[in-house]
Write a protein that holds these residues in place. Structure first.
Motif, short mmCIF file in Angstrom:
data_model
loop_
_atom_site.label_atom_id
_atom_site.label_comp_id
_atom_site.label_asym_id
_atom_site.label_seq_id
_atom_site.Cartn_x
_atom_site.Cartn_y
_atom_site.Cartn_z
N GLN A 220 -41.93 -6.91 -15.70
CA GLN A 220 -40.61 -7.37 -15.25
C GLN A 220 -40.47 -8.89 -15.37
N VAL A 221 -41.55 -9.60 -15.04
CA VAL A 221 -41.50 -11.06 -15.11
C VAL A 221 -41.55 -11.55 -16.56
N ALA A 222 -42.26 -10.80 -17.40
CA ALA A 222 -42.45 -11.23 -18.79
C ALA A 222 -41.27 -10.88 -19.69
N THR A 223 -40.43 -9.95 -19.25
CA THR A 223 -39.31 -9.52 -20.08
C THR A 223 -37.99 -9.67 -19.32
N ASP A 224 -36.91 -9.29 -20.00
CA ASP A 224 -35.59 -9.38 -19.39
C ASP A 224 -35.03 -7.99 -19.10
N ARG A 225 -35.90 -7.00 -18.98
CA ARG A 225 -35.41 -5.63 -18.84
C ARG A 225 -34.86 -5.36 -17.44
#
Length: 244
Positions: A220-225
């Motif tokens: 969640q922190v590494a992506t914008d999903r």
């Protein structure tokens, strides 16, 4: 008298000095049980009551102002400054007092303890229901983005530091919510306390989602999903269970 009580008494006596005492008489007859006579005494230098006299208009007005101020101070807690915010679901200002409110899916700053191996940063979270008093917070998650109704099923909040009943362990966060805090400030403060605290551990080893929670938040922190709500676990509560 133990030492603790003695210290409290000494401190009180040092800060506050008696200046007046009131003696209230009531009339008890079959014809009249409501008449009241109030006698006022000044307090002398030796702490004894002196100068007995009927309560004056000036004294009565002063006493009334004190009671009015106390009532206003009491009822300001959780009172709205303006129009009731749309996100508020329920308010109970009586006794200890609490509020229940909703937040839609959003992106927020997330802080994780180093031991979890999750990099702190912004991440998208699901819609949530919050219930809080002055010293305690409970949070729950919702599927979708609609504002909940009474029979909406609540899900476990997909975070660390949250017990199975929704209660949040705030750790070392210093909670400072005064008795006069208005509703808008109250909800904003609790959201700030929660999002600015560090997630550090699972409560009772309970995993609130259906997959590895560490990997979930790493992604969640590494992506914008958008938060994957299919991973949420239902609780045994619906929204109406919080209105108690």
């Amino acid at each position: 008298m133990n030492s603790t009580m003695k210290n409290l008494t000494d401190n009180f006596s040092h800060l506050y000095q008696p200046v007046k005492t009131l003696l209230i008489y009531t009339k008890h007859t079959e014809e009249d049980t409501t008449s009241v006579y109030v006698e006022s005494y000044d307090i002398g230098k030796l702490g004894n009551p002196i100068n007995a006299h009927p309560l004056t208009v000036k004294e009565m007005l002063g006493l009334s102002a004190i009671f009015q101020s106390a009532q206003e101070f009491k009822t300001n807690f959780l009172r709205c400054r303006g129009v009731m915010p749309n996100k508020v679901l329920y308010v109970n200002p009586e006794q200890a007092g609490y509020a229940v409110w909703y937040t839609p899916p959003q992106e927020v700053p997330l802080y994780f303890a180093n031991a979890l191996g999750i990099k702190s940063g912004k991440g998208k979270v699901p819609a949530m229901v919050w219930k809080a008093g002055r010293e305690e917070l409970c949070v729950y998650a919702l599927k979708g983005h609609r504002k909940p109704v009474a029979n909406t099923v609540l899900h476990h909040a997909p975070f660390f530091n949250v017990a199975t009943d929704g209660k949040v362990c705030m750790g070392t966060v210093r909670i400072n919510i005064g008795q006069e805090t208005r509703l808008e400030e109250f909800t904003a403060l609790w959201e700030k306390y929660f999002w600015n605290s560090y997630f550090s551990h699972l409560m009772g080893e309970f995993n609130p989602v259906t997959e590895n929670i560490v990997q979930l938040w790493q992604q969640q922190v590494a992506t914008d999903r958008v938060f994957p709500c299919q991973l949420l676990k239902p609780t045994r509560y619906t929204l109406k269970n919080l209105f108690v």
